[in-house]
Design an enzyme around this catalytic site. Sequence first.
Site, mmCIF file in Angstrom:
data_model
loop_
_atom_site.group_PDB
_atom_site.id
_atom_site.type_symbol
_atom_site.label_atom_id
_atom_site.label_comp_id
_atom_site.label_asym_id
_atom_site.label_seq_id
_atom_site.Cartn_x
_atom_site.Cartn_y
_atom_site.Cartn_z
ATOM 1 N N ARG A 161 -33.085 -21.019 -49.616
ATOM 2 C CA ARG A 161 -32.304 -20.161 -50.517
ATOM 3 C C ARG A 161 -33.156 -19.763 -51.720
ATOM 4 N NH1 ARG A 161 -27.653 -23.286 -48.322
ATOM 5 N NH2 ARG A 161 -27.938 -25.085 -49.661
ATOM 6 N N PHE A 204 -23.207 -14.658 -42.289
ATOM 7 C CA PHE A 204 -22.914 -16.063 -42.001
ATOM 8 C C PHE A 204 -23.048 -16.859 -43.309
ATOM 9 C CE2 PHE A 204 -24.837 -14.211 -38.170
ATOM 10 C CZ PHE A 204 -23.836 -14.428 -37.231
ATOM 11 N N ASP A 206 -18.447 -13.705 -43.262
ATOM 12 C CA ASP A 206 -18.273 -14.934 -42.488
ATOM 13 C C ASP A 206 -16.953 -14.842 -41.724
ATOM 14 O OD1 ASP A 206 -19.764 -17.897 -42.736
ATOM 15 O OD2 ASP A 206 -17.711 -18.012 -41.981
ATOM 16 N N CYS A 264 -31.013 -22.566 -36.375
ATOM 17 C CA CYS A 264 -30.920 -24.020 -36.526
ATOM 18 C C CYS A 264 -30.741 -24.691 -35.163
ATOM 19 C CB CYS A 264 -29.783 -24.388 -37.466
ATOM 20 S SG CYS A 264 -28.171 -23.828 -36.907
HETATM 21 N N1 SAH Z 1 -25.525 -19.755 -44.802
HETATM 22 C C1 SAH Z 1 -24.681 -20.918 -44.945
HETATM 23 C C2 SAH Z 1 -24.483 -21.688 -43.660
HETATM 24 C C3 SAH Z 1 -23.959 -20.895 -42.515
HETATM 25 S S1 SAH Z 1 -23.394 -21.871 -41.183
HETATM 26 C C4 SAH Z 1 -25.237 -21.831 -46.008
HETATM 27 O O1 SAH Z 1 -26.434 -21.725 -46.372
HETATM 28 O O2 SAH Z 1 -24.480 -22.671 -46.490
HETATM 29 C C5 SAH Z 1 -22.798 -20.673 -40.089
HETATM 30 C C6 SAH Z 1 -21.578 -19.915 -40.575
HETATM 31 O O3 SAH Z 1 -21.329 -18.920 -39.595
HETATM 32 C C7 SAH Z 1 -20.297 -20.721 -40.698
HETATM 33 O O4 SAH Z 1 -19.805 -20.564 -42.015
HETATM 34 C C8 SAH Z 1 -19.321 -20.060 -39.696
HETATM 35 O O5 SAH Z 1 -18.000 -19.944 -40.205
HETATM 36 C C9 SAH Z 1 -19.931 -18.698 -39.517
HETATM 37 N N2 SAH Z 1 -19.713 -18.022 -38.227
HETATM 38 C C10 SAH Z 1 -19.771 -18.531 -36.973
HETATM 39 N N3 SAH Z 1 -19.639 -17.547 -36.057
HETATM 40 C C11 SAH Z 1 -19.499 -16.387 -36.736
HETATM 41 C C12 SAH Z 1 -19.347 -15.011 -36.363
HETATM 42 N N4 SAH Z 1 -19.338 -14.629 -35.076
HETATM 43 N N5 SAH Z 1 -19.242 -14.087 -37.343
HETATM 44 C C13 SAH Z 1 -19.268 -14.443 -38.638
HETATM 45 N N6 SAH Z 1 -19.408 -15.721 -39.054
HETATM 46 C C14 SAH Z 1 -19.531 -16.682 -38.120
#
Ligand code: SAH
Length: 320
Positions: free
Chosen positions: A140, A155, A176, A264
């Site tokens: 980040r 996401f 998200d 990940c």
């Molecule tokens: N970037 C965040 C972590 C993301 S984890 C951080 O740094 O804290 C992945 C995220 O993707 C989760 O919040 C989940 O709700 C979301 N997610 C999963 N499938 C998705 C989709 N098809 N479209 C949008 N969001 C999605």
Amino acid sequence: LKPANEALLLTHLERAIQQRRTDSSMDGNAYRVAHSDADGLPGVTVDKYGDYLVIQQHSAALEPYLDALLDALEAEYQSLGILARFDGKSRSLEGLETGVFELRGAVPEWLEVREGNVRYLVDPWRGQKTGAFLDQRENRSALKAKAYGRALDVFSYHASFGLHLATVCDDVECIDASQPALERGQENASLNGFTNLSFTAGNAFDILRERERSGIKYQTISLDPPALAKAKRDLPAAYRAYKELNLRAMKLLEPGGILGTASCSFHVSESDFYDMLRDSASDAGRTVRILERRAQSSDHPEILALPESRYLKYALLEIW
Ligand code: SAH
């Protein structure tokens, strides 16, 4: 790294604690104290959120030592509370008690922590993982160092990347699928007094496609999808999904735009990941300069003999 007894486990825990204390990259009060096998504590992870600790413990072999580990953690941190996140399915596979409950002291519903110069709320009882994605902490700040202009945090979960982007970008839209995560993102924006964040709930694949059709362009995009390959057999479909996301993000960026992109999934190797990015760039007709090849934060250590301990791939790219 095979603990034979309590004394050895406690030595490993002590070493893990000291490593975090002397880690100069740590700027904040939310980080991982113990990272399972990579810290010589198989099945045990401990995350620290300010004065509170959240523990996961997946191993029947280590369960008899849990109290000793908790005593040591309490003595080191004078923590106000330790929460058990024993709700994963791995504990029931090992025949261990499951649930989310306080092991020591009391743990509030919300914990406020600091990461660099932003603050955010963590939901330790119901949030994903132990409440936050601490493994992306350094990525980040790496993305923030290059980011500018109009940004997308795709996401976004509770806007972890978005909050950092908001300090340097004109505006940031967080996308998200989880409404509760976005509601917390909104609260996090208010907590920091940021007014340049917006939130869109929905499927990121569809939203990116819509944005491409609309002709809008961005200067910065963060892509942090969930593990799209949970097992080896998912690899071909996951490769296509990662490629679709990255291809669209590249097309949405103006020349000179910045893409911070992650996978990940342990099953996606580093070379698969960069092959996928090369394919995406080729289909998008863009030249991509690699600014940084990164992995997870230093509090999620990597052990040479444990390839699964290097699971997070993160590329910081400039798109021409
Ligand atoms: N970037 C965040 C972590 C993301 S984890 C951080 O740094 O804290 C992945 C995220 O993707 C989760 O919040 C989940 O709700 C979301 N997610 C999963 N499938 C998705 C989709 N098809 N479209 C949008 N969001 C999605």
